[in-house]
Enzyme design. Structure first.
Site, PDB file in Angstrom:
ATOM      1  N   GLU A 168       0.831  -1.201   0.000  1.00  0.00           N
ATOM      2  CA  GLU A 168       0.000   0.000   0.000  1.00  0.00           C
ATOM      3  C   GLU A 168       0.868   1.254   0.000  1.00  0.00           C
ATOM      4  O   GLU A 168       0.575   2.227  -0.700  1.00  0.00           O
ATOM      5  CB  GLU A 168      -0.907   0.024   1.238  1.00  0.00           C
ATOM      6  CG  GLU A 168      -1.965  -1.047   1.249  1.00  0.00           C
ATOM      7  CD  GLU A 168      -2.798  -0.982   2.506  1.00  0.00           C
ATOM      8  OE1 GLU A 168      -3.985  -0.634   2.401  1.00  0.00           O
ATOM      9  OE2 GLU A 168      -2.251  -1.281   3.599  1.00  0.00           O
TER      10      GLU A 168
ATOM     11  N   GLU B 255      -7.029   7.035  10.618  1.00  0.00           N
ATOM     12  CA  GLU B 255      -7.313   7.869  11.777  1.00  0.00           C
ATOM     13  C   GLU B 255      -6.229   8.938  11.957  1.00  0.00           C
ATOM     14  O   GLU B 255      -6.531  10.089  12.281  1.00  0.00           O
ATOM     15  CB  GLU B 255      -7.401   7.013  13.049  1.00  0.00           C
ATOM     16  CG  GLU B 255      -8.574   6.056  13.073  1.00  0.00           C
ATOM     17  CD  GLU B 255      -8.317   4.704  12.401  1.00  0.00           C
ATOM     18  OE1 GLU B 255      -9.108   3.782  12.653  1.00  0.00           O
ATOM     19  OE2 GLU B 255      -7.342   4.567  11.634  1.00  0.00           O
TER      20      GLU B 255
ATOM     21  N   TYR C 164     -13.384  26.793  -0.635  1.00  0.00           N
ATOM     22  CA  TYR C 164     -13.351  25.333  -0.655  1.00  0.00           C
ATOM     23  C   TYR C 164     -12.178  24.832  -1.468  1.00  0.00           C
ATOM     24  O   TYR C 164     -11.693  23.725  -1.246  1.00  0.00           O
ATOM     25  CB  TYR C 164     -14.681  24.710  -1.106  1.00  0.00           C
ATOM     26  CG  TYR C 164     -15.360  25.360  -2.270  1.00  0.00           C
ATOM     27  CD1 TYR C 164     -14.983  25.099  -3.565  1.00  0.00           C
ATOM     28  CD2 TYR C 164     -16.423  26.227  -2.055  1.00  0.00           C
ATOM     29  CE1 TYR C 164     -15.617  25.696  -4.630  1.00  0.00           C
ATOM     30  CE2 TYR C 164     -17.072  26.824  -3.114  1.00  0.00           C
ATOM     31  CZ  TYR C 164     -16.669  26.555  -4.409  1.00  0.00           C
ATOM     32  OH  TYR C 164     -17.299  27.154  -5.454  1.00  0.00           O
TER      33      TYR C 164
ATOM     34  N   LYS D  74     -11.685   4.366   1.690  1.00  0.00           N
ATOM     35  CA  LYS D  74     -10.560   3.634   1.103  1.00  0.00           C
ATOM     36  C   LYS D  74     -11.148   2.499   0.252  1.00  0.00           C
ATOM     37  O   LYS D  74     -11.278   1.366   0.708  1.00  0.00           O
ATOM     38  CB  LYS D  74      -9.674   3.095   2.232  1.00  0.00           C
ATOM     39  CG  LYS D  74      -8.388   2.456   1.788  1.00  0.00           C
ATOM     40  CD  LYS D  74      -7.558   2.086   3.018  1.00  0.00           C
ATOM     41  CE  LYS D  74      -6.250   1.431   2.633  1.00  0.00           C
ATOM     42  NZ  LYS D  74      -5.425   1.119   3.811  1.00  0.00           N
TER      43      LYS D  74
END
Length: 126
Positions: free
Chosen positions: A22, A74, A54, A100
């Site tokens: 990953e 997290e 934004y 994800k």
């Protein structure tokens, strides 16, 4: 009156996860973000200086995600929240979801990830 700025479905390719593959290969992450900010003044003035862009929020999410590598979503979420709160003192609360879609799970799923809702005060007390 409650006013919120939001971005849904912001796609960023970056390298987060527990597994070496990953981190090496990377994958797509999808961000939804909502910020509680008083832009009542901008509603009357029509001036960008009275609001939060934004585009700037999207830049923070993109840069935070691509310039760092974390094991956990997290931790990535915390870093994004920190960078937004530090950049925009007028933002009072952030709601953030990180999806994800290519998570290494052996089961079929539509979405997975983390969500958080945190006020500036809660963040400062972490």
């Amino acid at each position: 009156m409650e006013t919120k700025l939001f971005i849904n479905g912001l796609e960023v390719f970056s390298n987060h996860g527990l597994f070496a593959e990953e981190k090496r290969l990377g994958q797509k992450f999808i961000f939804d973000i909502e910020c509680l900010v008083d832009y009542s003044k901008a509603m009357v003035s029509d001036e960008m200086t009275d609001s939060v862009s934004y585009a700037d929020i999207a830049d923070i999410v993109y840069k935070t995600s691509t310039e760092n590598t974390f094991n956990l979503l997290e931790r990535l979420a915390e870093e994004i929240v920190k960078n937004i709160f530090n950049t925009f003192p007028e933002i009072k609360e952030i709601k953030l979801a990180i999806n994800k879609p290519s998570a290494p799970i052996k089961y079929h799923f539509k979405e997975c990830g983390v969500k958080l809702l945190i006020t500036r005060e809660e963040y400062l007390n972490l």
